[in-house]
Design a protein around this motif. Sequence first.
Motif, PDB file in Angstrom:
ATOM      1  N   LYS A  66      21.076 127.609  26.591  1.00 11.08           N
ATOM      2  CA  LYS A  66      22.296 128.032  26.510  1.00 11.08           C
ATOM      3  C   LYS A  66      23.422 128.031  27.434  1.00 11.08           C
ATOM      4  N   ARG A  67      24.128 127.803  27.853  1.00 14.39           N
ATOM      5  CA  ARG A  67      25.731 127.742  29.464  1.00 14.39           C
ATOM      6  C   ARG A  67      25.860 128.811  29.302  1.00 14.39           C
ATOM      7  N   THR A  68      25.953 128.753  30.416  1.00 15.75           N
ATOM      8  CA  THR A  68      26.133 130.675  31.334  1.00 15.75           C
ATOM      9  C   THR A  68      27.093 130.242  32.442  1.00 15.75           C
ATOM     10  N   ASN A  69      27.642 128.340  32.927  1.00 18.96           N
ATOM     11  CA  ASN A  69      28.866 128.596  33.221  1.00 18.96           C
ATOM     12  C   ASN A  69      29.627 127.508  32.608  1.00 18.96           C
ATOM     13  N   PRO A  70      31.442 128.198  33.009  1.00 15.91           N
ATOM     14  CA  PRO A  70      31.883 128.093  31.515  1.00 15.91           C
ATOM     15  C   PRO A  70      32.035 126.207  31.271  1.00 15.91           C
ATOM     16  N   LYS A  71      32.383 125.627  30.880  1.00 19.99           N
ATOM     17  CA  LYS A  71      32.244 123.974  30.721  1.00 19.99           C
ATOM     18  C   LYS A  71      33.908 123.756  31.941  1.00 19.99           C
ATOM     19  N   GLY A  72      32.838 122.226  31.901  1.00 22.64           N
ATOM     20  CA  GLY A  72      33.671 121.843  33.338  1.00 22.64           C
ATOM     21  C   GLY A  72      33.256 121.949  34.456  1.00 22.64           C
ATOM     22  N   SER A  73      31.799 122.741  34.011  1.00 27.76           N
ATOM     23  CA  SER A  73      31.422 123.467  35.743  1.00 27.76           C
ATOM     24  C   SER A  73      30.233 122.250  35.888  1.00 27.76           C
ATOM     25  N   GLU A  74      30.728 122.146  37.211  1.00 28.77           N
ATOM     26  CA  GLU A  74      29.255 121.006  37.992  1.00 28.77           C
ATOM     27  C   GLU A  74      27.663 120.865  36.993  1.00 28.77           C
ATOM     28  N   ASP A  75      27.997 122.554  37.004  1.00 26.56           N
ATOM     29  CA  ASP A  75      26.383 122.786  36.831  1.00 26.56           C
ATOM     30  C   ASP A  75      25.914 123.860  35.731  1.00 26.56           C
ATOM     31  N   PRO A  76      26.050 123.123  34.660  1.00 32.60           N
ATOM     32  CA  PRO A  76      26.279 124.014  33.256  1.00 32.60           C
ATOM     33  C   PRO A  76      25.803 125.475  33.808  1.00 32.60           C
TER      34      PRO A  76
ATOM     35  N   PHE B  33      22.049 126.222  32.270  1.00 28.62           N
ATOM     36  CA  PHE B  33      21.574 126.201  31.420  1.00 28.62           C
ATOM     37  C   PHE B  33      20.453 127.133  31.558  1.00 28.62           C
TER      38      PHE B  33
END
Length: 378
Positions: free
Chosen positions: A104-114, A116
């Motif tokens: 599961k992605r924990t940072n918003p889309k477009g973040s350098e580090d997703p 997961f």
Amino acid sequence: MSIQKGVGLKRRTILKSIPALSAVSAAGQFFTGTAQAQEGLEYGYTICDNCNQMPMCGIRFQKQGNTIVSVGNWKEHNGKLLCNKGLATLQRLYNPNRLLYPMKRTNPKGSEDPGFVRISWEEALAAIASNLKAIKEKYGPEKILVFCGDPKEPRPAAMRLARYLGTYHYATESSVACRKGSLLAEQLVYGSEYSGGGCGPKTKSYMVMATNGAWSKPHGWWNMINAAKKRGVNIIVIDSRRTKTAELATVHLQPRQGTDAALGAGICRVLFEEGLYNKEFCDQWVHGVEEYRSYCKDFTPEKTEELTGVPAELVVKAARLYAQGPGSFALTSQSLSHSTNGVNNARALLNIPAILGFVDIPGGALFGVGPKGYIVHD
Ligand code: SF4
């Protein structure tokens, strides 16, 4: 095969064994010297599923504990040689980037580090269901597109999901539409899916209908057609392109694209006019023969040449050679029906073995072969 990432496996072992496998396989042997030198190795057998349903080439593997250490050809299996995808099974199986759990992605889309993080299947399914429900309530179900790529096995389930959600938007990258035209032609001519097969020991003529199996079919097919050529089988290739397969042709017919229906009718006209078709078989099994015969009358060799660009004498030669039979054939799954007059292109070519009675006979293309006693190319 099902195995967890990296269980007791040294990455070095895989890297050592993979390059050697290709060389060893090319020489017709199974396993690497590296693998054979190790202690506690066991053999096992499975089938490759990298092409999903087909052609299920045989794999003979070695394992140490729960770890597969090498894969190679399962000589007695009909698939014979594994292709590069099959030989790369270990790279797929143990690739460190292979997705093994829901993430599961924990940072918003477009973040350098997703960002997961691993989550459980229960959490993943609950999150997906709640998001789908929210979208459905806010925008309506038709705003949801359910898409299923390859492998194909989950497609029926994905279709059901789309249906239960209430959306008519279901899509795939292939197969739902791509083979439909040829399939329809097969069903119209033979009442069943029937795209041909290989050459058996009794096959005397083989018609390759717009497929370059040298590149697009498994290794076994290329071995099969080369062996057939050596046995003196008449190979008729119908393909606008000059392909690797066409290099083996006794006669290569190159119709203008989209004109195969005219070529098929032209060849059938020769078979009818010269009495080469199988009248007894047609009388007993084929509907509409007289109507088709009458339709084909206009497709003289000269007219066929005008319509297709194939020289008249080659149309006649191909018909006579193929009629010598017993004959088999291989129909492309897509290229004929992805052109003008799609279904009828495939249909007209399929009529050729049909009126010759090359149907489900020794030396012909067989119906109904399945995984048990699986015979694709022999
Ligand atoms: S053709 Fe290659 S990828 Fe497909 S089943 Fe055979 S070995 Fe596997």
